[in-house]
Design a protein around this motif. Structure first.
Motif, mmCIF file in Angstrom:
data_model
loop_
_atom_site.group_PDB
_atom_site.id
_atom_site.type_symbol
_atom_site.label_atom_id
_atom_site.label_comp_id
_atom_site.label_asym_id
_atom_site.label_seq_id
_atom_site.Cartn_x
_atom_site.Cartn_y
_atom_site.Cartn_z
ATOM 1 N N ASP A 1 1.027 -1.201 -0.084
ATOM 2 C CA ASP A 1 0.000 0.024 0.026
ATOM 3 C C ASP A 1 0.788 1.182 -0.042
ATOM 4 O O ASP A 1 1.798 1.067 0.931
ATOM 5 N N HIS B 1 -1.373 1.783 9.417
ATOM 6 C CA HIS B 1 -1.901 0.457 9.825
ATOM 7 C C HIS B 1 -0.979 -0.594 9.575
ATOM 8 O O HIS B 1 0.031 -0.621 8.564
ATOM 9 N N GLU C 1 2.519 7.833 1.569
ATOM 10 C CA GLU C 1 2.239 6.600 2.316
ATOM 11 C C GLU C 1 3.492 5.619 1.670
ATOM 12 O O GLU C 1 3.468 5.595 0.514
ATOM 13 N N GLU D 1 1.629 6.674 6.823
ATOM 14 C CA GLU D 1 0.735 7.609 5.849
ATOM 15 C C GLU D 1 0.415 8.882 6.478
ATOM 16 O O GLU D 1 -0.769 8.984 6.459
HETATM 17 MG MG MG Z 1 -3.137 2.602 3.630
#
Ligand code: MG
Length: 251
Positions: free
Chosen positions: A106, A169, A233, A202
Motif C-alpha cells: 500500500d 496500519h 504513504e 501514511e
Molecule cells: Mg493505507
C-alpha cells in the motif's frame, strides 16, 4: 492482534511492493492535465493485472475502483470518475494497493499537475519529509507513539496539521491489520517495534485545520475548512537488519 511476519513473508511482501512501485513509475509518465481520474484508475488496473497482481482496493468494503484519487481539498479515498478531469494547478493524491501472491502492499504519493505555487509544493514536500521523520523514530525497541509524535511535531512545527480521523496500519495478507499507526501521539506510548512488524505509515497533512468530513458518496474525505491536503504513504517492514521501506522509489 498484531501478526508479525516471518522472513519468508517479508520476502513475499517485498515482491508485492515491487509490483506496486512499478505501477507508480509507469503512472508518473501517464498522469497529466486533461485526463479523468477514471482514466487513471483504468490504466492503474491494467498495469497491476499485467504484472500479475490484483488491485487490493477494488471491492474492499465495496470500494468501486482500483485506486483512490483525491484532488486538492480531498484528503483520501476519492473515487475515480469520468467526470473529474485533472487540470493544471491541481494536486493529485494517488493511493494504490496491490495484492500479489496473497500479500498486500500500500502506498500513496501526491503529485502536482503542471505548475503549482511554491506554497503548494512546500505542503507536498513537508508531507513527504514527515514520513521520513517518522522513519527515523521507527527503530527496534522504540514504540509506535515515537513514530506518531515525530510525524506530528515535524508537520506542526511548519504550520500545517495532521489528520487524526484516519491513520496508518499494519499490513500483510489483509490490507488493514493491527496496529494502528496514527500521525499524532505521545512518544514512549503504544506497541514496541519488533522484528516482523510490517506497517503502512501514511501522513495526511492539511494546510488548514486538521478536521475532516466524509462526502455524501460515503468515501471521499475532505478537509472541513476546504484547505488543500497532501498524502504520502509507504509500506515498511522491520527486518532483522532494521526498518526497510518496501515501496520506496524515486519520487
Ligand atoms: Mg493505507
Amino acid at each position: 492482534m498484531v501478526s508479525l511476519k516471518s522472513e519468508r513473508e517479508i520476502a513475499l511482501m517485498r515482491e508485492s511492493a515491487k509490483v506496486l512501485k512499478e505501477v507508480f513509475i509507469r503512472l508518473k509518465d501517464f498522469v497529466k492535465a486533461g485526463l479523468s481520474t477514471k482514466e487513471i484508475d483504468l490504466k492503474a488496473e491494467k498495469i497491476i493485472r499485467s504484472l500479475k497482481g490484483q488491485p487490493a482496493f477494488l471491492g474492499y468494503y465495496d470500494f468501486p475502483a482500483s485506486v483512490c484519487t483525491s484532488i486538492n481539498e480531498q484528503v483520501v479515498h476519492g473515487i475515480p470518475s469520468s467526470k473529474r478531469i485533472l487540470k493544471e494547478g491541481d494536486i493529485l493524491s494517488l493511493d494504490i494497493g496491490v495484492r500479489y501472491k496473497d500479500y498486500c502492499s500500500d502506498a500513496a504519493r501526491t503529485w502536482p499537475i503542471g505548475q503549482v505555487s511554491k506554497e503548494v509544493l512546500q505542503l507536498i514536500d513537508v508531507t513527504r519529509a514527515s514520513f521520513f521523520e517518522g522513519m527515523k523514530a521507527l527503530q527496534l525497541k522504540s514504540r509506535i507513539g515515537d513514530v506518531s509524535s515525530a510525524i506530528q511535531k515535524y508537520v506542526e512545527n511548519r504550520g500545517y496539521t495532521v489528520v487524526r480521523d484516519f491513520v496508518g496500519h499494519g499490513i500483510g495478507r489483509s490490507l488493514h491489520e493491527d496496529p494502528q499507526v496514527p500521525n499524532y501521539g505521545e512518544p514512549g506510548r503504544g506497541l514496541v517495534i519488533q522484528e516482523g512488524l510490517v506497517v503502512a505509515i501514511e501522513p495526511m497533512v492539511n494546510r488548514g485545520k486538521h478536521r475532516v468530513k466524509i462526502l455524501e458518496d460515503g468515501w471521499t474525505v475532505v478537509t472541513l475548512d476546504g484547505s488543500i491536503s497532501a498524502h504520502h504513504e509507504e509500506t515498511v517492514a522491520v527486518t532483522k537488519n532494521g526498518p526497510e521501506i518496501l515501496t520506496q522509489f524515486e519520487n
